[in-house]
Design a protein around this motif. Structure first.
Motif, PDB file in Angstrom:
ATOM      1  N   ASN A   1       6.099 -30.767 -34.695  1.00 61.58           N
ATOM      2  CA  ASN A   1       7.402 -30.305 -34.207  1.00 61.58           C
ATOM      3  C   ASN A   1       8.270 -31.434 -33.659  1.00 61.58           C
ATOM      4  N   ASP A   2       7.981 -32.668 -34.041  1.00 57.65           N
ATOM      5  CA  ASP A   2       8.743 -33.811 -33.526  1.00 57.65           C
ATOM      6  C   ASP A   2       9.942 -34.075 -34.429  1.00 57.65           C
ATOM      7  N   HIS A   3      11.139 -33.718 -33.961  1.00 58.64           N
ATOM      8  CA  HIS A   3      12.347 -33.876 -34.772  1.00 58.64           C
ATOM      9  C   HIS A   3      12.695 -35.342 -35.017  1.00 58.64           C
ATOM     10  N   ARG A   4      12.094 -36.235 -34.254  1.00 59.63           N
ATOM     11  CA  ARG A   4      12.388 -37.666 -34.449  1.00 59.63           C
ATOM     12  C   ARG A   4      11.687 -38.230 -35.683  1.00 59.63           C
ATOM     13  N   ILE A   5      10.635 -37.544 -36.135  1.00 57.82           N
ATOM     14  CA  ILE A   5       9.848 -38.045 -37.265  1.00 57.82           C
ATOM     15  C   ILE A   5      10.254 -37.292 -38.524  1.00 57.82           C
ATOM     16  N   PRO A   6      10.649 -38.004 -39.581  1.00 55.54           N
ATOM     17  CA  PRO A   6      11.010 -37.323 -40.836  1.00 55.54           C
ATOM     18  C   PRO A   6       9.882 -36.408 -41.311  1.00 55.54           C
ATOM     19  N   PHE A   7      10.264 -35.314 -41.973  1.00 53.61           N
ATOM     20  CA  PHE A   7       9.276 -34.325 -42.384  1.00 53.61           C
ATOM     21  C   PHE A   7       8.190 -34.932 -43.266  1.00 53.61           C
ATOM     22  N   GLU A   8       8.579 -35.796 -44.205  1.00 57.97           N
ATOM     23  CA  GLU A   8       7.602 -36.390 -45.117  1.00 57.97           C
ATOM     24  C   GLU A   8       6.540 -37.170 -44.347  1.00 57.97           C
ATOM     25  N   ARG A   9       6.983 -37.853 -43.279  1.00 58.43           N
ATOM     26  CA  ARG A   9       6.055 -38.618 -42.457  1.00 58.43           C
ATOM     27  C   ARG A   9       5.123 -37.674 -41.692  1.00 58.43           C
ATOM     28  N   GLN A  10       5.665 -36.576 -41.176  1.00 57.84           N
ATOM     29  CA  GLN A  10       4.832 -35.613 -40.462  1.00 57.84           C
ATOM     30  C   GLN A  10       3.799 -34.987 -41.396  1.00 57.84           C
ATOM     31  N   ALA A  11       4.207 -34.666 -42.619  1.00 58.51           N
ATOM     32  CA  ALA A  11       3.272 -34.089 -43.587  1.00 58.51           C
ATOM     33  C   ALA A  11       2.141 -35.071 -43.896  1.00 58.51           C
ATOM     34  N   HIS A  12       2.504 -36.355 -44.032  1.00 57.05           N
ATOM     35  CA  HIS A  12       1.489 -37.394 -44.284  1.00 57.05           C
ATOM     36  C   HIS A  12       0.528 -37.495 -43.108  1.00 57.05           C
ATOM     37  N   LEU A  13       1.069 -37.520 -41.874  1.00 57.25           N
ATOM     38  CA  LEU A  13       0.224 -37.618 -40.684  1.00 57.25           C
ATOM     39  C   LEU A  13      -0.665 -36.391 -40.535  1.00 57.25           C
ATOM     40  N   CYS A  14      -0.148 -35.229 -40.921  1.00 54.98           N
ATOM     41  CA  CYS A  14      -0.957 -34.009 -40.875  1.00 54.98           C
ATOM     42  C   CYS A  14      -2.198 -34.155 -41.744  1.00 54.98           C
ATOM     43  N   ASN A  15      -2.026 -34.623 -42.967  1.00 54.70           N
ATOM     44  CA  ASN A  15      -3.165 -34.850 -43.857  1.00 54.70           C
ATOM     45  C   ASN A  15      -4.142 -35.855 -43.264  1.00 54.70           C
ATOM     46  N   LEU A  16      -3.583 -36.902 -42.652  1.00 55.08           N
ATOM     47  CA  LEU A  16      -4.402 -37.961 -42.077  1.00 55.08           C
ATOM     48  C   LEU A  16      -5.241 -37.429 -40.918  1.00 55.08           C
ATOM     49  N   TRP A  17      -4.606 -36.651 -40.042  1.00 53.23           N
ATOM     50  CA  TRP A  17      -5.329 -36.115 -38.886  1.00 53.23           C
ATOM     51  C   TRP A  17      -6.379 -35.088 -39.311  1.00 53.23           C
ATOM     52  N   LEU A  18      -6.060 -34.279 -40.315  1.00 49.16           N
ATOM     53  CA  LEU A  18      -7.043 -33.314 -40.812  1.00 49.16           C
ATOM     54  C   LEU A  18      -8.281 -34.033 -41.328  1.00 49.16           C
ATOM     55  N   SER A  19      -8.072 -35.138 -41.996  1.00 51.46           N
ATOM     56  CA  SER A  19      -9.189 -35.923 -42.505  1.00 51.46           C
ATOM     57  C   SER A  19      -9.999 -36.544 -41.368  1.00 51.46           C
ATOM     58  N   ARG A  20      -9.303 -37.106 -40.387  1.00 52.91           N
ATOM     59  CA  ARG A  20      -9.982 -37.773 -39.280  1.00 52.91           C
ATOM     60  C   ARG A  20     -10.728 -36.791 -38.383  1.00 52.91           C
ATOM     61  N   SER A  21     -10.249 -35.551 -38.303  1.00 53.96           N
ATOM     62  CA  SER A  21     -10.891 -34.555 -37.429  1.00 53.96           C
ATOM     63  C   SER A  21     -12.171 -33.991 -38.036  1.00 53.96           C
ATOM     64  N   ARG A  22     -12.426 -34.336 -39.292  1.00 50.86           N
ATOM     65  CA  ARG A  22     -13.633 -33.928 -40.013  1.00 50.86           C
ATOM     66  C   ARG A  22     -13.904 -32.419 -39.906  1.00 50.86           C
ATOM     67  N   SER A  23     -15.004 -32.000 -39.295  1.00 54.32           N
ATOM     68  CA  SER A  23     -15.358 -30.580 -39.286  1.00 54.32           C
ATOM     69  C   SER A  23     -15.024 -29.887 -37.975  1.00 54.32           C
ATOM     70  N   PHE A  24     -14.285 -30.563 -37.078  1.00 48.04           N
ATOM     71  CA  PHE A  24     -13.981 -29.974 -35.774  1.00 48.04           C
ATOM     72  C   PHE A  24     -13.045 -28.775 -35.914  1.00 48.04           C
ATOM     73  N   PRO A  25     -13.183 -27.779 -35.031  1.00 49.66           N
ATOM     74  CA  PRO A  25     -12.181 -26.699 -34.969  1.00 49.66           C
ATOM     75  C   PRO A  25     -10.801 -27.275 -34.692  1.00 49.66           C
ATOM     76  N   LEU A  26      -9.761 -26.579 -35.170  1.00 45.54           N
ATOM     77  CA  LEU A  26      -8.406 -27.114 -35.127  1.00 45.54           C
ATOM     78  C   LEU A  26      -7.477 -26.285 -34.245  1.00 45.54           C
ATOM     79  N   SER A  27      -6.557 -27.006 -33.599  1.00 45.82           N
ATOM     80  CA  SER A  27      -5.405 -26.398 -32.945  1.00 45.82           C
ATOM     81  C   SER A  27      -4.171 -26.968 -33.635  1.00 45.82           C
TER      82      SER A  27
END
Length: 358
Positions: free
Chosen positions: A114-140
């Protein structure tokens, strides 16, 4: 400013410039550095930071990880994607901290998009990155950022394959995309869902398979197009509903402990509804007179209510409500009460802690 502090500040500035240039072509002509030059400068700054000798690096990894966990907002609250209080910030201190942070899956399990300062494409990329780094942990996950359907659909396409890991979810997307999220959600405990009718189509009702779900916030579209395991819920928030819509839901949610309603008056009388386990209740908005008295809540201890819902005889209405439910109310907060009328509430209910909110 020390050289160390200057390098850290410079690194933050460089990363901001890189993000801007990668996603804003018009900014490239205004920046004196090319993208490759900025990456080179960032690399040199990181090398200098890696060369510093930090006393804290003598700590065992287990203690460092514990410090990292306390650095972030308490889960399930989500840290920012970048900057201070983000796990990304921890990767910029030195090589060892970067390795520890990247190897600690729990640091990346809470994702806010929800950070309006970060372009959507960058947020989508970071989302994928964090999902990968969080491995099998439950998500918020918190995504309530966009009214652009294509962006919401893209985020959903990234998140839905991780549905089995969803634990605390706050989402905003189109009604037409609702069937996408159908399927088992064995870990889901809290859901905040805001559905938008982007295309004005009629979507079918979907069911949610979430045996651990206890806390829910729904807008009217979500409540009208989603079947939930109402009987297992303990906390429910319904913002912007007609009384008859609330009653239709509450009659199936008899085990609620906490409930928050914001109502609009539709002039329709509603039947009494019993909520035997309810301990805290908030009722605001303009539901017209009489709605509060339809609720039978013997376990109620904490009540917040708009004075407009108590009119015309506010004290009498409250007394009748308490008497009908036979509840031992301990806290009462009445909103939008004139200062000169406040003592009358305290005098009428001397055994209850009475407060006011404007």
């Amino acid at each position: 400013m020390s050289t160390l502090s200057a390098d850290r500040a410079r690194l933050v500035d460089l990363e901001a410039q890189i993000v801007l240039l990668e996603h804003s072509p018009e900014s490239r002509s205004q920046n004196q550095y090319s993208l490759s030059e900025l990456h080179s400068q960032k690399h040199r700054v990181l090398e200098r930071l890696d060369s510093y000798k930090y006393p804290v690096l003598t700590l065992p990894n287990e203690i460092t990880i514990e410090i990292f966990m306390h650095f972030l907002p308490t889960y399930p609250l989500c840290p920012p994607l970048i900057g201070l209080l983000s796990p990304t910030f921890l990767t910029q201190i030195c090589r060892r901290w970067r390795e520890i942070a990247l190897g600690t899956a729990a640091l990346w399990r809470a994702i806010s998009l929800n950070d309006h300062r970060i372009p959507f494409e960058r947020q989508a990329h970071l989302c994928n990155l964090w999902l990968s780094r969080s491995r099998s942990f439950p998500l918020s996950v918190d995504y309530n950022n966009s009214l652009i359907e294509a962006q919401a659909t893209e985020i959903l396409s990234t998140l839905v394959p991780q549905r089995a890991r969803w634990e605390h979810i706050s989402l905003r997307f189109s009604i037409s995309s609702l069937p996408i999220i159908e399927g088992p959600m064995p870990l889901l405990r809290s859901l905040n869902l805001y559905l938008v009718n982007f295309d004005l189509i009629t979507a079918k009702v979907s069911s949610l398979d979430a045996p651990l779900l206890r806390t829910v916030v729904l807008n009217d579209n979500a409540a009208g197009h989603l079947t939930l395991p109402w009987a297992q819920l303990t906390a429910l928030t319904l913002p912007g509903f007609f009384p008859r819509e609330c009653v239709a839901i509450l009659q199936h949610a008899s085990n609620l402990v906490h409930c928050e309603l914001k109502l609009f008056d539709d002039g329709v009388d509603v039947p009494d509804i019993s909520l035997p386990s309810l301990q805290s209740l908030t009722v605001t908005g303009d539901a017209g007179p009489g709605f509060l008295e339809t609720l039978i809540v013997p376990a109620l201890r904490d009540l917040r209510v708009s004075e407009s819902l108590l009119e015309p005889e506010c004290i009498e209405t409250l007394a009748a409500f308490i008497s009908k439910s036979c509840c031992q109310l301990q806290k009462l907060c009445v909103e939008d009460v004139a200062i000169e009328s406040r003592d009358s509430y305290r005098d009428a209910f001397p055994l209850i802690t009475v407060s006011f909110d404007s």
